[in-house]
Design an enzyme around this catalytic site. Structure first.
Site, PDB file in Angstrom:
ATOM      1  N   ASP A 173      30.788   6.182  -0.451  1.00 48.21           N
ATOM      2  CA  ASP A 173      31.961   6.130  -0.134  1.00 48.21           C
ATOM      3  C   ASP A 173      33.181   7.408  -1.128  1.00 48.21           C
ATOM      4  O   ASP A 173      33.919   7.842   0.011  1.00 48.21           O
ATOM      5  CB  ASP A 173      32.474   4.520  -0.430  1.00 48.21           C
ATOM      6  CG  ASP A 173      31.836   3.470   0.069  1.00 48.21           C
ATOM      7  OD1 ASP A 173      31.250   3.498   1.408  1.00 48.21           O
ATOM      8  OD2 ASP A 173      32.089   2.306   0.001  1.00 48.21           O
ATOM      9  N   HIS A 202      24.542   0.545   0.105  1.00 47.49           N
ATOM     10  CA  HIS A 202      25.021   1.524   1.771  1.00 47.49           C
ATOM     11  C   HIS A 202      26.638   1.514   1.588  1.00 47.49           C
ATOM     12  O   HIS A 202      27.258   1.726   2.146  1.00 47.49           O
ATOM     13  CB  HIS A 202      25.552  -0.101   2.616  1.00 47.49           C
ATOM     14  CG  HIS A 202      26.583  -1.395   1.662  1.00 47.49           C
ATOM     15  ND1 HIS A 202      25.205  -2.049   0.929  1.00 47.49           N
ATOM     16  CD2 HIS A 202      27.251  -2.132   2.289  1.00 47.49           C
ATOM     17  CE1 HIS A 202      26.427  -2.974   0.233  1.00 47.49           C
ATOM     18  NE2 HIS A 202      27.258  -2.669   1.643  1.00 47.49           N
ATOM     19  N   CYS A 203      27.376   1.399  -0.398  1.00 46.93           N
ATOM     20  CA  CYS A 203      28.346   1.610  -0.568  1.00 46.93           C
ATOM     21  C   CYS A 203      28.814   3.190  -1.348  1.00 46.93           C
ATOM     22  O   CYS A 203      29.152   4.206  -1.412  1.00 46.93           O
ATOM     23  CB  CYS A 203      28.566   0.652  -0.853  1.00 46.93           C
ATOM     24  SG  CYS A 203      29.445  -0.198  -0.048  1.00 46.93           S
ATOM     25  N   ILE A 204      27.899   2.697  -2.586  1.00 49.11           N
ATOM     26  CA  ILE A 204      28.229   4.259  -3.666  1.00 49.11           C
ATOM     27  C   ILE A 204      27.425   5.221  -3.462  1.00 49.11           C
ATOM     28  O   ILE A 204      28.529   6.327  -3.299  1.00 49.11           O
ATOM     29  CB  ILE A 204      27.527   3.479  -4.917  1.00 49.11           C
ATOM     30  CG1 ILE A 204      28.012   2.018  -5.654  1.00 49.11           C
ATOM     31  CG2 ILE A 204      27.569   4.082  -6.378  1.00 49.11           C
ATOM     32  CD1 ILE A 204      27.685   1.856  -7.169  1.00 49.11           C
TER      33      ILE A 204
END
Length: 454
Positions: A279, A274-276
Site C-alpha cells: 500500500d 497483502h497490504c503493508i
C-alpha cells in the site's frame, strides 16, 4: 435521491436485494458470509473454480470462516458461488474484492480491477450498486472504474451507484472480524454513499461515512502507511541497537509503559501480507503523479525491504561462532506464513530469506504447521519444498534454525534445548541463551565454542 435509488434502498432495507461479491479470498468470502447472515441472498463470483466448488459443497478454505457457517448458509439457500459474470443481471449490489498487486517496477497493477469491472459492465443494468473494496490509489474509483461503467451509456449516481469502502481484514484476529470492524464508506454522490452505507449497515456494526471515494481510498493507504513507517522506524532502531549491543525488545517493552504519546511497534524480518508491503507504494506512486516526492514513505520502504538481508547477515554471524559458513550449512526456517498462526504466505519475508540463503549455498528446509508446501513459483529457489515435520529430538539435525514466524505451536523449549544455533527474528524465545541470536538483541557469548569473527 431519484426513483431508481429509492427503489434500491427499499430492497436493501427489506433484504430483498440480491448481493454479489467478486473475489472470494481473504476479504471477499468473509464479507459474503456476513451479507448472507444479514439476510441477503448472496452470490460469490470467482474465476477460481476450486473456490466455487468449495462454496457449493458447503466448505470453507479460509481459517477465519468456519465450514459450519458456509454449510448452514448454503443449506438455507442464502449463499452460492459461480464463475459466470452473467449472474450480474440478477444482482442488486456488487462488492469488488480482487487483488491489487504491484508490478516489479513498483507501479500499481490495475489489471484485476479492470477485468472485474469490464465483466460487470457487460451485464450492467439500472439500479445496480457497485462498491470497490480493493486497496488502491486515490482516484481509482472515479478515474478508472466510473469511465469503464459509464461507457455502457448508463450514468453513475443516476442509473447505477458507485462507492469505495476499504477492506480492513486482519487474518487470524479472533477479536476483530468483518462484522465488528468499523466500515469507512465514500460514495461518488450522496445517493451512492447512502445506499452503500445501508448495505454495510445491515451486516456491520459501525459505518463511518466520508465525503468522497478519494477520501475513502486515502484512508486505507494512511492506515497501512502509518504501520509501514513505524515498523521501518523500529526496524532501524533494531539495527542501531544491534551495533550498540542493546536489546531493542526490552527498549520497546519499557517505552510502551508510557500511557500517552507512544504506540508500540516491533521489529521483524521484513514486511508481509497483502497490504503493508504494498500500500505505501500505491500512495508513493500517486504522489509522484502529482509532482510530490514522498521521501519519508520511501525511506521506510527501503529499510523494511532490507530486513531479510539483515537476517541473513545475522545468520552468518551466528554460524561464524561455530567456525562455519552459510555455504554448505543446513538451515531450517521456522515459519513461512507472514504472521503467526495463519496460512497466508503473501509477500512473506521468509520467502526472501530462503532465497537469499540458498543463493549463498545453504541447504534450506522449512517447517510450518499451517503451510504444507511452498511451490517453486513462490520463491527464487524455483523448486517445490514441503514442510519438515518436527518433534522433540529433531531440532539438533540442523546447523542453524531461523525463527521467521513465531507460531504458538512451535516447541520453543525443545528448540532451545536441542538446537546448536538459533536466530530469533520475532523475540519468540524470551530467556537469554548463549546460542540464541536475536534480531536487534545483544550478541550472546559463544561459551568457548568458537570465536565470533564478525
Amino acid at each position: 435521491m431519484n426513483q431508481v435509488a429509492d427503489a434500491l434502498l427499499k430492497r436493501i432495507q427489506s433484504r430483498e436485494a440480491r448481493a454479489g461479491v467478486v473475489g472470494l479470498g481473504y476479504v471477499g468470502l468473509p464479507l459474503a458470509i456476513e451479507l448472507a447472515k444479514a439476510g441477503f441472498r448472496t452470490t460469490g463470483i470467482d474465476l477460481d473454480t476450486r473456490k466455487v466448488q468449495a462454496i457449493d459443497a458447503g466448505e470453507s478454505y479460509i481459517p477465519d470462516v468456519s465450514t459450519a457457517d458456509v454449510a448452514a448458509l448454503r443449506s438455507a439457500d442464502r449463499l452460492d458461488a459461480t464463475a459466470d459474470f452473467s449472474i450480474v443481471q440478477e444482482l442488486d449490489t456488487i462488492n469488488i474484492c480482487v487483488p491489487t498487486p504491484l508490478r516489479k517496477t513498483k507501479d500499481p497493477d490495475m489489471s484485476y480491477i479492470v477485468s472485474a469491472v469490464e465483466a460487470i459492465a457487460a451485464h450492467l443494468h439500472p439500479g445496480l450498486l457497485i462498491i470497490l473494496e480493493s486497496t488502491t490509489y486515490p482516484g481509482t474509483t472515479d478515474e478508472v472504474v466510473q469511465p469503464l461503467l459509464e461507457a455502457t451509456g448508463l450514468k453513475a449516481g443516476i442509473d447505477f451507484f458507485l462507492a469505495f469502502s476499504p477492506e480492513r481484514v486482519d487474518p487470524g484476529n479472533p477479536t476483530y472480524q468483518t462484522h465488528n470492524v468499523p466500515k469507512v464508506v465514500g460514495g461518488l454522490t450522496p445517493a451512492c454513499s447512502k445506499l452503500a452505507g445501508a448495505l454495510y449497515g445491515a451486516a456491520i456494526t459501525t459505518i463511518v461515512p466520508v465525503s468522497s471515494t478519494r477520501v475513502a481510498e486515502m484512508v486505507k493507504l494512511l492506515e497501512n502507511t502509518f504501520r509501514a513507517v513505524n515498523i521501518g522506524l523500529v526496524n532501524e532502531l533494531a539495527l542501531m541497537c544491534d551495533r550498540m549491543n542493546i536489546d531493542v525488545w526490552e527498549v520497546v517493552d519499557a517505552a510502551k509503559t508510557k500511557p500517552f504519546g507512544f504506540m508500540a511497534f516491533y521489529p521483524g524480518p521484513g514486511l508481509g501480507g497483502h497490504c503493508i508491503p504494498i500500500d505505501p507504494f500505491y500512495l508513493s506512486w500517486k504522489a509522484k503523479q502529482s509532482g510530490f516526492d514522498p521521501r519519508f514513505i520511501e525511506l521506510a520502504g527501503h529499510i523494511n525491504g532490507a530486513m531479510p538481508h539483515y537476517v541473513v547477515e545475522k545468520t552468518a554471524d551466528a554460524l561464524n561462532t561455530r567456525r562455519k559458513s552459510i555455504n554448505g550449512a543446513s538451515i531450517l526456517i521456522a515459519g513461512v506464513a507472514y504472521k503467526r498462526d495463519i496460512d497466508d504466505m503473501r509477500e512473506s519475508p521468509a520467502l526472501d530469506i530462503m532465497g537469499l540463503l540458498e543463493a549463498k549455498g545453504a541447504n534450506v528446509s522449512y517447517t510450518d504447521p499451517f503451510v504444507p508446501e511452498v511451490h517453486g513459483r513462490e520463491w527464487s529457489g524455483k523448486r517445490d519444498v514441503r514442510s519438515v515435520p518436527l518433534s522433540r529430538g529433531s531440532f539438533g539435525a540442523y546447523d542453524c534454525i531461523v525463527i521467521v514466524t513465531d507460531h504458538k505451536s512451535f516447541d520453543y523449549d525443545a528448540m532451545v534445548s536441542e538446537a546448536d544455533l538459533i536466530v530469533d527474528t520475532r523475540n519468540a524465545i524470551r530467556k537469554p541463551a548463549p546460542h540464541v541470536f536475536k534480531l536487534g538483541g545483544p550478541r550472546p557469548e559463544s561459551q568457548g565454542q568458537g570465536v565470533a569473527l564478525a
